[in-house]
Design an enzyme around this catalytic site. Structure first.
Site, mmCIF file in Angstrom:
data_model
loop_
_atom_site.group_PDB
_atom_site.id
_atom_site.type_symbol
_atom_site.label_atom_id
_atom_site.label_comp_id
_atom_site.label_asym_id
_atom_site.label_seq_id
_atom_site.Cartn_x
_atom_site.Cartn_y
_atom_site.Cartn_z
ATOM 1 N N LYS A 118 0.657 -8.028 -8.005
ATOM 2 C CA LYS A 118 1.218 -8.509 -6.744
ATOM 3 C C LYS A 118 0.106 -8.995 -5.824
ATOM 4 O O LYS A 118 0.186 -10.084 -5.245
ATOM 5 C CB LYS A 118 2.007 -7.389 -6.057
ATOM 6 C CG LYS A 118 2.656 -7.796 -4.756
ATOM 7 C CD LYS A 118 3.207 -6.602 -3.986
ATOM 8 C CE LYS A 118 4.212 -5.827 -4.768
ATOM 9 N NZ LYS A 118 4.817 -4.730 -3.962
ATOM 10 N N LYS A 141 -2.460 2.742 -5.505
ATOM 11 C CA LYS A 141 -1.295 3.395 -4.918
ATOM 12 C C LYS A 141 -1.589 4.876 -4.798
ATOM 13 O O LYS A 141 -2.393 5.427 -5.564
ATOM 14 C CB LYS A 141 -0.046 3.176 -5.792
ATOM 15 C CG LYS A 141 1.244 3.124 -4.996
ATOM 16 C CD LYS A 141 1.414 1.804 -4.273
ATOM 17 C CE LYS A 141 2.756 1.738 -3.549
ATOM 18 N NZ LYS A 141 2.966 0.433 -2.910
ATOM 19 N N GLY A 164 1.361 1.985 4.264
ATOM 20 C CA GLY A 164 2.570 2.780 4.155
ATOM 21 C C GLY A 164 3.402 2.396 2.945
ATOM 22 O O GLY A 164 3.168 1.396 2.278
ATOM 23 N N ASP A 165 4.393 3.212 2.657
ATOM 24 C CA ASP A 165 5.362 2.974 1.593
ATOM 25 C C ASP A 165 6.557 3.858 1.927
ATOM 26 O O ASP A 165 6.704 4.272 3.091
ATOM 27 C CB ASP A 165 4.753 3.308 0.219
ATOM 28 C CG ASP A 165 5.567 2.746 -0.953
ATOM 29 O OD1 ASP A 165 6.360 3.507 -1.519
ATOM 30 O OD2 ASP A 165 5.422 1.551 -1.272
ATOM 31 N N THR A 191 7.451 -7.358 4.728
ATOM 32 C CA THR A 191 8.032 -7.312 3.381
ATOM 33 C C THR A 191 9.433 -7.907 3.384
ATOM 34 O O THR A 191 9.788 -8.700 2.497
ATOM 35 C CB THR A 191 8.070 -5.862 2.854
ATOM 36 O OG1 THR A 191 6.762 -5.294 2.931
ATOM 37 C CG2 THR A 191 8.533 -5.832 1.407
ATOM 38 N N ASN A 203 12.374 -0.081 6.664
ATOM 39 C CA ASN A 203 11.804 -1.317 7.203
ATOM 40 C C ASN A 203 12.137 -2.538 6.348
ATOM 41 O O ASN A 203 12.499 -3.591 6.871
ATOM 42 C CB ASN A 203 10.278 -1.192 7.322
ATOM 43 C CG ASN A 203 9.857 -0.599 8.650
ATOM 44 O OD1 ASN A 203 10.671 -0.343 9.526
ATOM 45 N ND2 ASN A 203 8.557 -0.372 8.796
#
Length: 445
Positions: free
Chosen positions: A112, A124, A163-164, A207, A238
């Protein structure tokens, strides 16, 4: 390289990591022919080096809850590949997090980030800690304990987390504050920070907005207008909410939202008033989508996902991995869905992807369609390094261009002889070739 042999070896070596194996299989089966056009790749065993992470950090995180009880969770950081830039990828806090899920996410992140055209490698991290039901002080203490274990392994030119799922502005702020204290520096190591201390405008929206921009590029190839189209969205964080916001502004009808408890159906399409309520509910009160359904007397389906209960033209899965399976895909195709664009990471199972590709609809995998978030994270890194702050219009313009460039790469590498664009193959080959060439140029490391 034979994909079946590589997969068999990885399954033998990592037998308890199904999500990681799934992600690898989806990529290497689509790049096999391209890979074999370059004998030098095989001589240097590039595929195995690319599949296995550079390093994995795992650690215990001990913290104290509001009752004074010591609690323990596991934490990880997977630094997958930094051939084209510093490691870059989010941190996820959720009870389902394990090493397999984080390895798949880091592997996907590598490709990505390659597609964005920005200088970022893939990583990650996360923990099996869930912020849900925890007080602000408990979340703060956990975030601080997590970073006390991790801070030596990250840095502005080394590894830049974001963030995730389960990690929003609050959690990023707590982690960045502790990192700054431990490292004795203020270099913008995290992205997704608050606007007051180095964050970028439209980063929370990126996103979702980016996914819509990619969708628009796909629809344009077939002369389809988004206005009036019924769009089913999963999730209500989000990604989902800002996807919905952008779609509403373009005249589309958002007909569903969801969370881990269930799905709300909005037959007439989400209004701006309802959208504002969802923002307040989720971001301020940290409520559940069931409360939104009750407030507006909308149909609510506990324990269900949107795909078999809503009538839609376009599906945008924006919640979590493997949330849309083969049965869901067949149900969507039966009702005439024309496009699927992924806001989450790997939300469609392999069976679902096969159905979408066989039906020749517009299908955008997450590594392409949801790259807007990490793209604006890269722009945030650039602003931090220059000690500058760009306007929302500047950032949004750059985001639009990046998503258009990603779409162009997918077309370039994914167009088949009959004109159909296989976006899965296009994204995988385009992302792979950039990383592969960088790895070859830098030698065996």
């Amino acid at each position: 390289m034979k994909a079946t042999e590589v997969l068999a070896d990885l399954k033998r070596r990592f037998p308890n990591e199904p999500e990681y194996i799934q992600a690898v299989e989806e990529v290497i089966t689509t790049i096999e022919d391209t890979y074999n056009e370059y004998p030098e790749f095989e001589r240097y065993n590039l595929i195995e080096r690319l599949c296995i992470p550079d390093r994995i950090f795992s650690f215990r995180v001990s913290w104290v809850d509001d009752k004074g009880q010591v609690r323990n969770n596991m934490g990880w950081r997977i630094q997958h590949n930094n051939a084209i830039g510093p490691y870059k990828g989010g941190i996820r806090f959720h009870s389902s997090v394990n090493q397999s899920i984080l390895k798949f996410l880091a592997f996907e992140q590598t490709f990505k980030n390659s597609l964005t055209t920005l200088a970022m490698g893939g990583a990650k991290g996360g923990s099996d800690f869930s912020p849900r039901g925890k007080s602000d002080m408990e979340v703060m203490r956990f975030c601080q304990a997590f970073i006390q274990e991790l801070w030596r392994q990250i840095g502005a030119d080394t590894d830049v987390p974001a963030g995730d799922i389960g990690v929003g502005g609050r959690e990023v702020g707590y982690m960045y504050g502790m990192y700054k204290k431990m490292a004795r520096e203020n270099t913008g190591t995290f992205t997704g920070k608050g606007r007051e201390f180095g964050g970028s405008l439209i980063r929370p929206e990126a996103t979702g907005y980016g996914n819509v921009y990619f969708l628009l590029n796909m629809l344009q190839t077939r002369g389809i207008d988004i206005a009036g189209k019924r769009v089913a969205i999963s999730g209500s964080g989000n990604v989902a909410t800002y996807t919905a916001e952008k779609l509403i502004s373009l005249g589309a009808k958002v007909v569903s939202l969801s969370d881990s408890d269930g799905t709300v159906v909005i037959p007439d399409g989400l209004t701006q008033e309802q959208m504002d309520y969802v923002f307040r509910l989720k971001n301020i009160y940290r409520g559940r989508i069931r409360e939104f359904a009750e407030e507006y007397e909308l149909p609510y389906h506990p324990g269900e996902r949107p795909w078999q209960i809503v009538d839609c033209d376009i599906a945008m899965p924006s919640a979590t991995q493997n949330e849309l399976d083969g049965d869901d895909a067949r149900a969507l195709l039966k009702q005439g869905v024309i496009a699927v664009s992924e806001g989450a990471n790997m939300p469609s199972t392999p069976d679902a992807i096969k159905e979408f590709l066989a039906a020749r609809i517009l299908y955008a995998p997450g590594k392409a369609a949801n790259a807007g978030g990490v793209s604006v994270s890269g722009l945030e890194m650039a602003q931090n390094s220059q000690k500058l702050s760009w306007s929302a219009e500047e950032v949004d313009s750059k985001l639009r261009q990046i998503m258009a460039d990603i779409h162009h790469q997918c077309e370039l590498f994914g167009k088949e002889s009959d004109g159909f664009v296989n976006y899965v193959k296009g994204a995988n080959v385009a992302g792979f070739m950039k990383v592969a060439r960088a790895m070859m140029a830098q030698g065996i490391l």
